[in-house]
Every structure is written in C-alpha cells, then in structure tokens.
Design an enzyme around this catalytic site. Structure first.
Site, PDB file in Angstrom:
ATOM      1  N   LEU A   1      66.122   7.447 -11.735  1.00  0.00           N
ATOM      2  CA  LEU A   1      65.000   6.555 -11.469  1.00  0.00           C
ATOM      3  C   LEU A   1      64.709   5.726 -12.715  1.00  0.00           C
ATOM      4  O   LEU A   1      64.604   6.281 -13.809  1.00  0.00           O
ATOM      5  CB  LEU A   1      63.754   7.363 -11.093  1.00  0.00           C
ATOM      6  CG  LEU A   1      63.781   8.117  -9.768  1.00  0.00           C
ATOM      7  CD1 LEU A   1      62.513   8.952  -9.621  1.00  0.00           C
ATOM      8  CD2 LEU A   1      63.938   7.168  -8.598  1.00  0.00           C
TER       9      LEU A   1
ATOM     10  N   GLU B 223      52.943   9.862  -9.730  1.00  0.00           N
ATOM     11  CA  GLU B 223      53.771   9.665  -8.540  1.00  0.00           C
ATOM     12  C   GLU B 223      54.572  10.927  -8.246  1.00  0.00           C
ATOM     13  O   GLU B 223      54.722  11.325  -7.090  1.00  0.00           O
ATOM     14  CB  GLU B 223      54.707   8.468  -8.757  1.00  0.00           C
ATOM     15  CG  GLU B 223      55.204   7.823  -7.471  1.00  0.00           C
ATOM     16  CD  GLU B 223      56.347   8.555  -6.825  1.00  0.00           C
ATOM     17  OE1 GLU B 223      56.431   8.544  -5.575  1.00  0.00           O
ATOM     18  OE2 GLU B 223      57.177   9.136  -7.547  1.00  0.00           O
TER      19      GLU B 223
END
Length: 206
Positions: free
Chosen positions: A25, A32
């Site tokens: 990522l 999150e």
C-alpha cells in the site's frame, strides 16, 4: 454455513481507483487500518453460538501482511493460491479459487460445526477483487476513498463510483453504513498524515 451467504468486498482506493504499488500500500493510515479491523471482525453479540467472519485474500496480500500480524486475529483466514506447497501455518485455509474457497467454507463450517460464519470479506488483491466483482454473491463494497493523487501500479478492476455504473452500484447513507458495521464511524473526510480519506458503503441488488 448458509450457502446463500453474500460476499462483501473491502478496499482502500484513490479517486482514480489505485489500490497499490510494488506489492504494497502506498499509504500507512493507522485509523484506516483500525477501521478495517473493526469492520472485518465485528460479529453481533446476540448470536447464541460462536460466530466468526471470514477474510479471503490472495497470496500476495497474505505475504504483504507483517509476520507478527499473520494470521489476522479473530477471523477465519483463507488464502487463494494455486501453490499447494505454500506453508501457511496451522489453522489457515488455502483454496485454488474463490468458488473453491466458498465450497471449503461450506464443508468446514456446516450446521454441525461449533463455529458458524457471520460475514465473508474479500480483502484483496487485484485478481481476487476482479473475481469477486464478477461473482453473483458479491453485493457490498466497503470502500475507503483516498482523496490524493498517488502513483499506483495496481488498480481496482471496476469504476463502481462512476456514473456509468450508477444503475448498478448505489452509495448508501452514512447511517446505514454505521448500522451495518455495528459501531460509530467518522462521517466525512478524515485527515491523517497529509491524506484526506472517507469511508463509504456501496451496494447492489443480487
């Protein structure tokens, strides 16, 4: 396990549908990650039997999870891989495809099982997302929308937020998102480490 159980996809993506770069990522957002854990772990407390959620993931997604966090705790982990020699460790299921994984879950967690399945989440990567989006049982997307133009080399397979898909995919009200998740969820844009992002829920009729 009820064979009519639907699938839920959960993903963080940019407004241009980027989901990754170099097998990882391109952002690290603690809030999150906490949201992902809450959503994929939540099971209603009124169940009279032990229930758990399932997280389905591809091999690269599995390998991208730091060793100290594998498997994802409190959830049934299933890795989709064609590599039968892959050592996943005790208690981790493997399957050759999405449908094979569902068949395995039906067999393993049937009505006689001491553990019943609550929800089934597809958590990545791109190939598994594509298989899920094409699957007739997929009816919900839990999306974290990242409002930043980040260079990505992997993209989500369907532009479900675009107008061309508005007759199929519908964005639900935030109150409905909270009801489904089972807890309060921040409404509107969140700022963390220079990133603005927002939690959304999208559904389609099966």
């Amino acid at each position: 396990m009820n064979q009519q159980k639907s699938l839920t996809l959960i993903v963080a993506l940019t407004t241009s549908y980027g989901i990754g770069r170099s097998n990882s990522l391109p952002w690290k957002l603690k809030k999150e990650i906490s949201y992902f854990k809450r959503v994929t772990s939540f099971v209603p407390t009124f169940d009279s039997f032990e229930s758990m959620n399932v997280v389905l993931m591809g091999r690269k997604t599995w390998e991208s999870i730091p060793l100290q966090f594998r498997p994802l705790k409190g959830r049934i982990n299933v890795v989709i891989t064609r590599n039968e020699s892959l050592d996943l460790g005790n208690g981790i299921h493997s399957a050759k495809s999405l449908d094979h994984a569902l068949e395995l879950l039906y067999r393993t967690y049937g009505s006689e099982s001491s553990v019943q399945i609550n929800r089934i989440f597809v958590i990545g990567g791109a190939q598994l997302y594509k298989a899920a989006m094409d699957h007739p049982k997929l009816d919900r997307i839990m999306a974290t929308i990242i409002y930043k133009d980040i260079h990505c080399d992997v993209f989500f397979p369907l532009k479900f937020r675009d107008k061309e898909w508005s007759s199929v995919w519908k964005k639900e009200k935030h109150s409905d998102l909270e009801s489904w998740v089972g807890t309060k969820v921040p409404h509107g844009k969140i700022n963390e480490d220079g990133f603005d992002y927002e939690f959304e829920m999208w559904t389609r009729d099966l």
